[in-house]
Scaffold this active site. Structure first.
Site, mmCIF file in Angstrom:
data_model
loop_
_atom_site.group_PDB
_atom_site.id
_atom_site.type_symbol
_atom_site.label_atom_id
_atom_site.label_comp_id
_atom_site.label_asym_id
_atom_site.label_seq_id
_atom_site.Cartn_x
_atom_site.Cartn_y
_atom_site.Cartn_z
ATOM 1 C CG PHE A 266 42.240 -10.583 -43.786
ATOM 2 C CD1 PHE A 266 43.204 -11.454 -43.304
ATOM 3 C CD2 PHE A 266 40.938 -11.043 -43.901
ATOM 4 C CE1 PHE A 266 42.876 -12.755 -42.947
ATOM 5 C CE2 PHE A 266 40.605 -12.346 -43.547
ATOM 6 C CZ PHE A 266 41.570 -13.206 -43.071
ATOM 7 N NE ARG B 93 64.478 -16.240 -30.099
ATOM 8 C CZ ARG B 93 65.371 -15.316 -29.791
ATOM 9 N NH1 ARG B 93 65.022 -14.053 -29.718
ATOM 10 N NH2 ARG B 93 66.612 -15.643 -29.543
ATOM 11 C CB ILE B 94 59.712 -18.998 -35.498
ATOM 12 C CG1 ILE B 94 60.154 -18.642 -36.930
ATOM 13 C CG2 ILE B 94 58.276 -19.524 -35.500
ATOM 14 C CD1 ILE B 94 59.450 -17.441 -37.542
ATOM 15 C CD GLU C 247 50.456 -6.967 -43.494
ATOM 16 O OE1 GLU C 247 49.307 -6.536 -43.399
ATOM 17 O OE2 GLU C 247 51.438 -6.224 -43.570
HETATM 18 MO MO1 MOS Z 1 47.023 -4.613 -42.458
HETATM 19 S S1 MOS Z 1 46.419 -4.800 -44.362
HETATM 20 O O1 MOS Z 1 48.222 -3.420 -42.482
HETATM 21 O O2 MOS Z 1 45.860 -4.800 -41.328
#
Ligand code: MOS
Length: 748
Positions: A249, A634-635, A711
Site C-alpha cells: 500500500f 482492458r481487464i 488505487e
Molecule cells: Mo503506492 S501508495 O504508490 O505503493
C-alpha cells in the site's frame, strides 16, 4: 523514435485466442498462501539457526539520545549484540553512494544521536531467541535530551513544497467573486496508517561473501542497492528476495531498519538473523499518510457550468523531509473550468515520516472536491451526476492534451442505472427505515495511469513448460497471476504450463509495485519478452530441415494450443525445443513507455454509489449497499481486478467511517498504535458491495491496453458515503472520519 502506435495493438494478448486474458483466473500463488506454505520474509528457513533481533523505539519525539547504559542488556541471557548510537556496526556514512548508478544511498543504522520522531529506532538487540532479545532490550537504560518540538499541524503555517508552484489558469479570484453560485468549504482528513497484515520483516544471512536477504518490500532493486551501499559490498553480492508480501500500500515502498539491521547483524554474527517490527512499532517506525486540510471553492453559472475552481491543500511531513500528499493534483484533470487555482502547502513537524499510501493524493483529495460538488449540485438544484456531466472536459482542462480513454461519464450514467440512482430523493432526510435515515450518494473517481520501463526473461523447456522470471513484486495484488496469463497467451500454451518466478534480484529488473503501475509495467515487459521468444522459436523452426515448418516464413508463425503453426503446417513447441535445444531456450525482453505516451492525459476512472443508513438515535452510519462502476482499460483478470477495486472501496469505507490517527501532542506519538485503537472495516461493516468494469481498451496506455486498478478503487468512495449521509439525514460532514459524535452534533 517509438510512438504510441508502436504499442502494436492487436498483439497476442489483445487477440486473446487462448481465451486466457480477462478470465476470472484463480490466484497463481493462492493455494500456497491459504495453506500457509508461501514463506513470508520472516518465515523463510535459513540454512542454520538464526538469531532474533528486537528494535527499540525512541520514547521522545524530538531531541537526542544523551547516553545509553547497556551493561545489563549485554549481560542478559542469550544476548549476542547490542547496537545504538554509541555502539554501532561498521557501515557507510549516511547518503554515501559508491556506485553512481545505485537506486539508493547508504542508510546506516543509528548514524547519530538525533531523535527526529517518537518511535524512531534508537537501539537494537540480537539474541538467541526473540524473547531474550526483547527482555534484554527492556534492560537498556536510555537517557534523552529533549529539544523543543513542533507536533501541531497548523495548516496556515505551510510553505510551498520544494520545486512546486501553485497552478493558476485565468483569474480565479475575479471569476469566483463574480460567480452567481458559490461553494466555499473546508474539508479535513486525518493521519492514516497502512496497517499491512504483514509487518516489515527481514531474514538475512551470508553464503560465502554473498548476502542473502528475504525482506518484505514493494521493489527489489532499491533495497538491494541500499544494502550494497550501506554494507559497502558489491551489489551483485546482495541477493535480495521479496517473494511473498502481506500488503504494501505504499508503506513498503521505503525500507526500514529491519532490513539494514538484519543484514549488518548477520554479517557481524556470522549467523542468520531475523528482524521484524511489532504491530505497535509499525505505526511509528514505518510511514503514514499525513493529515490534510483542504479548501475547495467552486463558482458556477446558474445552469451549472463551473467558471471558477480552486482546491488548496495543506498537509505535513517530517522535519527533514519533503513528502507531499498531493491532494489537489488529480483535480487538474477532472472538471472543466476556465479560471483555476490548485496548490499545496507543506508544514514540517517533528512527528514520524509521512509517505505514500494507496492512491496518494487522490484518496484524500477526492474527499473534498467530490463533497463540494455535491454541495454545489444542491445549491443549483441539479442532480449531482448531471452537474458533473455539464463540466466534463473535452481535453485536459489545463494542458489541453487529449485524453487517452476516458469513460467517466459512462461510469456515472451506467453505474447510476444499475444502482437505481433514480430512486434518490434529492431532498435530504425524507426516507426512514425504523430509526434509520436512509440516503444515497455518489462520487466520481480518477487516478493517474503510469508505465515504467521493465525487463523480463522467459525460458521454454523441452517439456513445453514456460518460465517467466522478473525482479517484480506481488504485494497481494495478483502480479503472479497476470504474468502467468500474459505468458500463456503470448506463447499459446495452457496456463498450467507456465511457471512464474518473481521477487528476486537475480532476475531481470522491473519497477516493483506502486502507483498502480505494476501490472502495466511488468505485464508489458512480459508481452515483449514473449514476442522475443516467439521470434526465436519461429526462426529455429523454419531453419530446421527436420521441422514441418522448414522454409516457411518465420514472421507468419502463430502460437496456439502448444503448437507453432504456419498456415497448415505445425509442430509442438515441446517437440521443437526437445529436438533443437534440449536444455531449453531462454530470452530477455524489455518494454518502456512510448515516446509520446505523455502527450495523452491518462487516467483510470470510476464512479461509486452508496446507500447508507444513519441512526437517528446513536448517529451511527451503516453502509447498506455500494456499487462501483470503473473504466480501466482492458481487464487482464476479472477476479483479481475486481478484488483490487472492491478492496479499494472497502478501504474507502474505512476512510469515511473508521480510520483516524492523532498525534498525542504531549509526546509526538500517535494515539492509535494497534488494531484495537486504529479501526478499519470489519466483515460486519461490509454488507452488499460490488464493482464492475466497463468494456474498454486504452491503446495509448501500453501494449496491453490496460490501466491500473490498484488505487482507483479507493478514490472518491468516502465522498460518496458523506454525500449519502447528507442525503439521508441532512447533516453535511466535512471532517473525516464521519463518526457518530459528529453526526449527533449535526442532528442537534
Ligand atoms: Mo503506492 S501508495 O504508490 O505503493
Amino acid at each position: 523514435m517509438p510512438s504510441v502506435t508502436d504499442y502494436a495493438i492487436p498483439n497476442p494478448v489483445s487477440e486473446n485466442k487462448g481465451g486466457v486474458i480477462g478470465r476470472a483466473v484463480d490466484r497463481y500463488e493462492g493455494p500456497l498462501k491459504v495453506s500457509g506454505t508461501a514463506p513470508y520474509a520472516y518465515e523463510v528457513q535459513p540454512p542454520s539457526p538464526p538469531a532474533y533481533g528486537y528494535v527499540v523505539g525512541a520514547e521522545i519525539g524530538c531531541g537526542r539520545v544523551a547516553a545509553i547504559d547497556d551493561a545489563a542488556a549485554l549481560a542478559a541471557p542469550g544476548v549476542k549484540l547490542v547496537w545504538h548510537a554509541f555502539r554501532k556496526p561498521v557501515q557507510a556514512e549516511r547518503g554515501a553512494k559508491a556506485n553512481p548508478h545505485s537506486q539508493a544511498a547508504a542508510e546506516p543504522v543509528f548514524a547519530d544521536d538525533e531523535v527526529a520522531f517518537w518511535g524512531q529506532p534508537v537501539a537494537f538487540v540480537a539474541a538467541d531467541t526473540l524473547e531474550n532479545a526483547r527482555e534484554a532490550a527492556a534492560l537498556l537504560v536510555i537517557h534523552y535530551a529533549e529539544t523543543s518540538p513542533d507536533y501541531h499541524f497548523d495548516p496556515l503555517k505551510g510553505d510551498l513544497p520544494p520545486g512546486e508552484d501553485d497552478v493558476r489558469l485565468g483569474d480565479f479570484e475575479g471569476a469566483f467573486a463574480a460567480a452567481p453560485v458559490q461553494v466555499d468549504s473546508v474539508f479535513t482528513t486525518p493521519i492514516q496508517n497502512h496497517c499491512q497484515m504483514e509487518p516489515c520483516a527481514t531474514t538475512a544471512w551470508f553464503e560465502g561473501d554473498t548476502l542473502v536477504v528475504h525482506t518484505s518490500n514493494q521493489s527489489i532493486k532499491r533495497p538491494q542497492h541500499l544494502l550494497a551501499e550501506t554494507l559497502q559490498i558489491h551489489r551483485e553480492k546482495v541477493h535480495l528476495m521479496s517473494r511473498y508480501i502481506g500488503g504494501g500500500f505504499g508503506g513498503k515502498g521505503p525500507s526500514y531498519e529491519d532490513l539494514t539491521l538484519a543484514a549488518l547483524a548477520a554479517r557481524d554474527l556470522g549467523q542468520p538473523v531475523k528482524v521484524a517490527f511489532t504491530r505497535q512499532q509499525m505505526f511509528h517506525a514505518s510511514i503514514h499518510r499525513p493529515a490534510t486540510v483542504q479548501r475547495v471553492r467552486l463558482g458556477a453559472t446558474p445552469d451549472g457550468r463551473l467558471t471558477a475552481f480552486a482546491l488548496e491543500a495543506a498537509t505535513h511531513c517530517a522535519r527533514h523531509d519533503t513528502f507531499t500528499e498531493h491532494a489537489a493534483s488529480f483535480s487538474r484533470a477532472l472538471y472543466a473550468a476556465p479560471n483555476r487555482l490548485t496548490g499545496h502547502r507543506l508544514v514540517r513537524l517533528d512527528i514520524p515520516v509521512a509517505g505514500a499510501m494507496r492512491a496518494p493524493g487522490e484518496a484524500v483529495g477526492m474527499l473534498s472536491l467530490e463533497g463540494a460538488m455535491d454541495e454545489l449540485a444542491e445549491k443549483l438544484g441539479l442532480d449531482p451526476i448531471e452537474l458533473r456531466i455539464r463540466n466534463e472536459p473535452d481535453s485536459h482542462p489545463e494542458t489541453g492534451a487529449p485524453f487517452s480513454a476516458r469513460q467517466l461519464v459512462e461510469c456515472m450514467t451506467d453505474g447510476a442505472q444499475r444502482f437505481g440512482w433514480s430512486k434518490r430523493n434529492p431532498k435530504p432526510a425524507q426516507v426512514m427505515d425504523g430509526e434509520w435515515y436512509v440516503g444515497l450518494g455518489m462520487a466520481a473517481a480518477i487516478r493517474g495511469n503510469f508505465l515504467l520501463p521493465a525487463k523480463a526473461s522467459m525460458k521454454i523447456e523441452a517439456d513445453g513448460t514456460v518460465t517467466i522470471r522478473q525482479g517484480m513484486t506481488d504485494i497481494g495484488t495478483g502480479t503472479y497471476t497476470i504474468l502467468a496469463q500474459i505468458t500463456a497467451e503470448t506463447l499459446g500454451v495452457p496456463l498450467d504450463k507456465v511457471v512464474v518466478e518473481i521477487g528476486d534480484s537475480g532476475f531481470a529488473p522491473a519497477p516493483g509495485s506502486g502507483g498502480q503501475f505494476g501490472a502495466a509495467s511488468a505485464g508489458s515487459a512480459a508481452l515483449a519478452t514473449g514476442m522475443v521468444l516467439r521470434k526465436t522459436l519461429a526462426e529455429m523452426a523454419v531453419a530446421d530441415p527436420a521441422s514441418p515448418l522448414y522454409g516457411a516464413q518465420a514472421s507468419a508463425a502463430d502460437f496456439r494450443d502448444g503448437l507453432i503453426t504456419v498456415e497448415n503446417r505445425s509442430e509442438t513447441l515441446a517437440g521443437l525445443v526437445a529436438r533443437l535445444a534440449p536444455a531449453g531456450v531462454e530470452v530477455e525482453g524489455a518494454s518502456s513507455p512510448a515516446a509520446d505516451a505523455r502527450n495523452f492525459a491518462q487516467h483510470a476512472y470510476g464512479a461509486t454509489f452508496a446507500e447508507v443508513g444513519v441512526s437517528s438515535v446513536t448517529g451511527e452510519i451503516r453502509i447498506r449497499r455500494m456499487l462501483g462502476a470503473f473504466a480501466c482499460g482492458r481487464i487482464l483478470n476479472a477476479k483479481t481486478a475486481r478484488s483490487q477495486i472492491t478492496g479499494g472501496m472497502i478501504w474507502g469505507v474505512g476512510t469515511a467511517l473508521h480510520e483516524v490517527n492523532r498525534v498525542d501532542e504531549r509526546y509526538g506519538s500517535f494515539i492509535g498504535q494497534d488494531l484495537g485503537g486504529y479501526l478499519i472495516p470489519a466483515h460486519a461493516d461490509i454488507v452488499d458491495l460490488d464493482a464492475y468494469f466497463l468494456p474498454e481498451v486504452d491503446d495509448k496506455a501500453n501494449p496491453l491496453g490496460i490501466k491500473g486498478v490498484g488505487e482507483v478503487g479507493i478514490c472518491g468512495v468516502g465522498a460518496a458515503i458523506a454525500n449519502a449521509v447528507y442525503n439521508a439525514c441532512g447533516v453535511r460532514l466535512r471532517d473525516y472520519p464521519l463518526t457518530p459524535d459528529k453526526v449527533l452534533v449535526g442532528l442537534g
